[in-house]
Design an enzyme around this catalytic site. Structure first.
Site, mmCIF file in Angstrom:
data_model
loop_
_atom_site.group_PDB
_atom_site.id
_atom_site.type_symbol
_atom_site.label_atom_id
_atom_site.label_comp_id
_atom_site.label_asym_id
_atom_site.label_seq_id
_atom_site.Cartn_x
_atom_site.Cartn_y
_atom_site.Cartn_z
ATOM 1 N NE ARG A 62 -2.699 -1.155 3.071
ATOM 2 C CZ ARG A 62 -3.107 -2.303 3.508
ATOM 3 N NH1 ARG A 62 -4.213 -2.606 3.000
ATOM 4 N NH2 ARG A 62 -2.769 -2.874 4.506
ATOM 5 C CE LYS A 169 2.191 -20.143 11.740
ATOM 6 N NZ LYS A 169 2.476 -19.104 12.718
ATOM 7 C CG ASP A 198 5.624 -25.131 8.678
ATOM 8 O OD1 ASP A 198 6.605 -24.442 9.356
ATOM 9 O OD2 ASP A 198 4.726 -25.823 9.354
ATOM 10 C CG HIS A 199 9.446 -20.519 9.412
ATOM 11 N ND1 HIS A 199 8.168 -20.325 10.217
ATOM 12 C CD2 HIS A 199 10.494 -20.326 10.465
ATOM 13 C CE1 HIS A 199 8.555 -20.129 11.567
ATOM 14 N NE2 HIS A 199 9.979 -20.177 11.781
ATOM 15 C CE LYS A 203 12.745 -23.421 12.506
ATOM 16 N NZ LYS A 203 13.519 -21.969 12.763
ATOM 17 C CD GLU A 237 8.364 -19.246 19.927
ATOM 18 O OE1 GLU A 237 8.930 -18.694 19.194
ATOM 19 O OE2 GLU A 237 7.165 -19.193 20.071
ATOM 20 C CG ASP A 256 1.629 -18.647 16.616
ATOM 21 O OD1 ASP A 256 1.759 -18.088 15.375
ATOM 22 O OD2 ASP A 256 2.768 -18.705 17.436
ATOM 23 C CG HIS A 261 5.737 -23.863 13.152
ATOM 24 N ND1 HIS A 261 6.074 -23.682 11.700
ATOM 25 C CD2 HIS A 261 5.587 -22.800 13.769
ATOM 26 C CE1 HIS A 261 5.703 -22.680 11.376
ATOM 27 N NE2 HIS A 261 5.806 -21.939 12.486
ATOM 28 C CE LYS A 361 4.704 -17.055 20.789
ATOM 29 N NZ LYS A 361 5.589 -16.883 19.704
#
Ligand code: BG6
Length: 513
Positions: A62, A169, A198-199, A203, A237, A256, A261, A361
């Protein structure tokens, strides 16, 4: 200025060859993902000579900007986000291939402008009419952007050129919405044009699960219920939700992390050997595992799953505010920031082998690992160490930030008396292969440029992942939590997560710093 010598000789192996000539169109070109990951990853590909010389980027967002201003912005950003030193000649070559179209994703006129820009860029950079569209946007735009691309004919392939779409995602927010999104985009695109990213699959250590299992003869024979007691997957995490409160509060830890993952980690750990490394051969086996995970009944959700939300605490020596005090999080939020569960896979290899999963988390360490715990020795000859006291054999796949594999076993402790102690044999990637700078997106972008979808999600896999979590979403919605927050930041989640595994006589393996 002369172009740096990039590899283009024919006859290179699939692994080493540069991507096809193409244009990458980034929707959301002004966003964080583009700045932090996509541009540095493309630069890394260029420096590894894996980008075609006939390559260009068109950014769309944008923000009102010219192509020149876009180049200035990314040239500033790369200083901050590059994963290694930036070669000024190579950067100069690279940044000249970047273009920009301002536009609203819902505005048909933006797609007409994009089409015009692509015709020009394709001609200027000789990209052979091959385009891939990276949707680095909010999920609400996935369907509308693809529809608009369809309307202007930008995703139509023929034998001379390909067109592909990478979708970030989250893919849906439950089974229904994921199915609806699949239906919507499949009206415009063929499944083989869709690259659901899917990152985690970018890896190295995740890809190595396949190499470890299937390039070695010694593990597969014991990779089953006869020898394995249980499997634990932890994705811990230390960070809280940082600036993503408004996204995260709608999502929660379950959506999430789990259908995407964690399902990748389970399927790679548990799948049967594929008959080849072709995309569908690998994905068929992954999909079979996801379909074999027993969906939990409502009663089982109560018994076999745990949710938590962090309250204030200390993590890594720092004070962490409670989740409910984070920016953009309502003070009475009932969103979970931690989830643990016990699943079973219904097939011959894994019957009766529990898979314990947890992610959260604000935990004490950042650590993702898969623990394969083997059955203990049936009988121990050494009187000083009864069988119940033996530490079980564990094979640990360290996914991040430690990258390696370790095996825990018993050994005689030195001395005149026969006593057993526990030792670990460690392999660390860095010791053998050094550390290559990487964002984790290089391989995935390159795969898309060469048309290899092995590490991307097919529609059936995404839906199977949601099938596993849907019963939890339903039960948790019907029974809102009453005890949140129920763990202090900097601890390993609520006590119930320990109870979940300890009531089976097992223990989480925690890796402290
Ligand atoms: C993302 C989640 O997909 O993965 C984040 O939305 C999470 O909440 C992140 O922090 C974890 O990725 P990584 O690569 O840091 O393990």
């Amino acid at each position: 200025m002369s172009q740096p010598a990039l590899l283009t000789e024919p006859g290179l192996t699939r692994i080493g060859r540069p991507g096809d000539p193409c244009v990458m169109v980034i929707f959301g070109a002004a966003g964080d993902l583009t700045r932090r990951k996509l541009i540095p990853a493309l630069y890394n590909l260029a420096s590894e000579q894996l980008l075609s010389r006939e390559f260009a980027v068109v950014g769309l967002a944008r923000a009102q900007m010219t192509s020149e201003q876009f180049r200035d912005t990314v040239s500033q950003d790369i200083k901050q986000f590059a994963t290694g030193p930036v070669d000024s000649d190579l950067w100069e070559w690279f940044v000249r291939r970047m273009h920009y179209v301002p536009g609203d994703f819902n505005d048909p006129a933006a797609y007409t402008r994009l089409n015009e820009m692509l015709l020009k860029v394709d001609k200027d950079h000789a990209t052979h009419g091959n385009y891939f569209f990276y949707l680095a946007t909010a999920p609400a735009y996935f369907g509308p952007v693809i529809e608009q691309l369809g309307k202007v004919g930008l995703v139509k392939e023929d034998e001379r050129h390909w067109r592909r779409v990478i979708i970030e995602k989250p893919f849906g927010r439950d089974l229904e919405s994921a199915k609806a999104l699949n239906r919507q985009i499949q009206q415009v695109l063929d499944e083989k044009q869709i690259y659901r990213i899917d990152h985690y699959l970018g890896k190295e250590t995740v890809q190595n699960i396949l190499a470890f299992r299937f390039a070695n003869g010694i593990f597969e024979p014991i990779w089953n219920r006869r020898y394995i007691d249980h499997v634990q997957i932890s994705v811990a995490e230390t960070v809280g939700v940082e600036q993503r409160g408004s996204y995260y509060d709608e999502s929660g830890a379950l959506r999430d992390m789990v259908p995407n993952h964690i399902m990748q980690l389970i399927s790679l750990t548990a799948m049967e050997p594929p008959i080849s490394f072709r995309a569908d051969a690998v994905r068929d086996e992954q999909a079979k595992i996801l379909h074999a995970i027993q969906p939990l009944s409502s009663e089982e959700v109560l018994l076999k799953t745990v949710r938590g939300q962090y309250g204030e605490g200390i993590s890594g020596g720092q004070h962490v505010p409670a989740y409910r005090s984070e920016t953009d999080v309502p003070p009475d939020s009932r969103t979970e920031t931690f989830v643990a569960m016990k699943l079973q896979i219904d097939n011959w290899r894994w019957a009766d082998v529990p898979f314990y999963l947890r992610t959260g988390k604000a935990l004490p360490v950042r650590a993702t690992h898969i623990v394969i715990q083997f059955r203990r020795a049936p009988f121990v000859l050494f009187r000083e160490t009864p069988v119940e006291n033996l530490t079980p054999n564990q094979l640990v796949l360290h996914i991040q930030p430690e990258e390696g594999i370790s095996l825990r076993f018993a050994a005689k402790t030195p001395g005149p008396v026969m006593r057993l102690g526990t030792v670990d044999m460690n392999f660390e990637y860095a010791d053998y292969f050094g550390v290559t700078p990487s964002t984790g997106y290089e391989r995935l972008l390159h795969d898309c440029m060469i048309g290899d979808a092995t590490l991307f999600q097919r529609a059936d896999m995404v839906e199977a992942g949601w099938c596993v979590v849907n019963p939890l979403l339903d039960v948790w919605k019907a029974l809102p939590p009453r005890n949140f927050p129920n763990y202090a930041a900097g601890t390993w989640g609520p006590k119930e997560a320990d109870d979940l595994i300890e009531k089976d006589g097992r223990h989480w393996r925690n890796f402290e710093k």
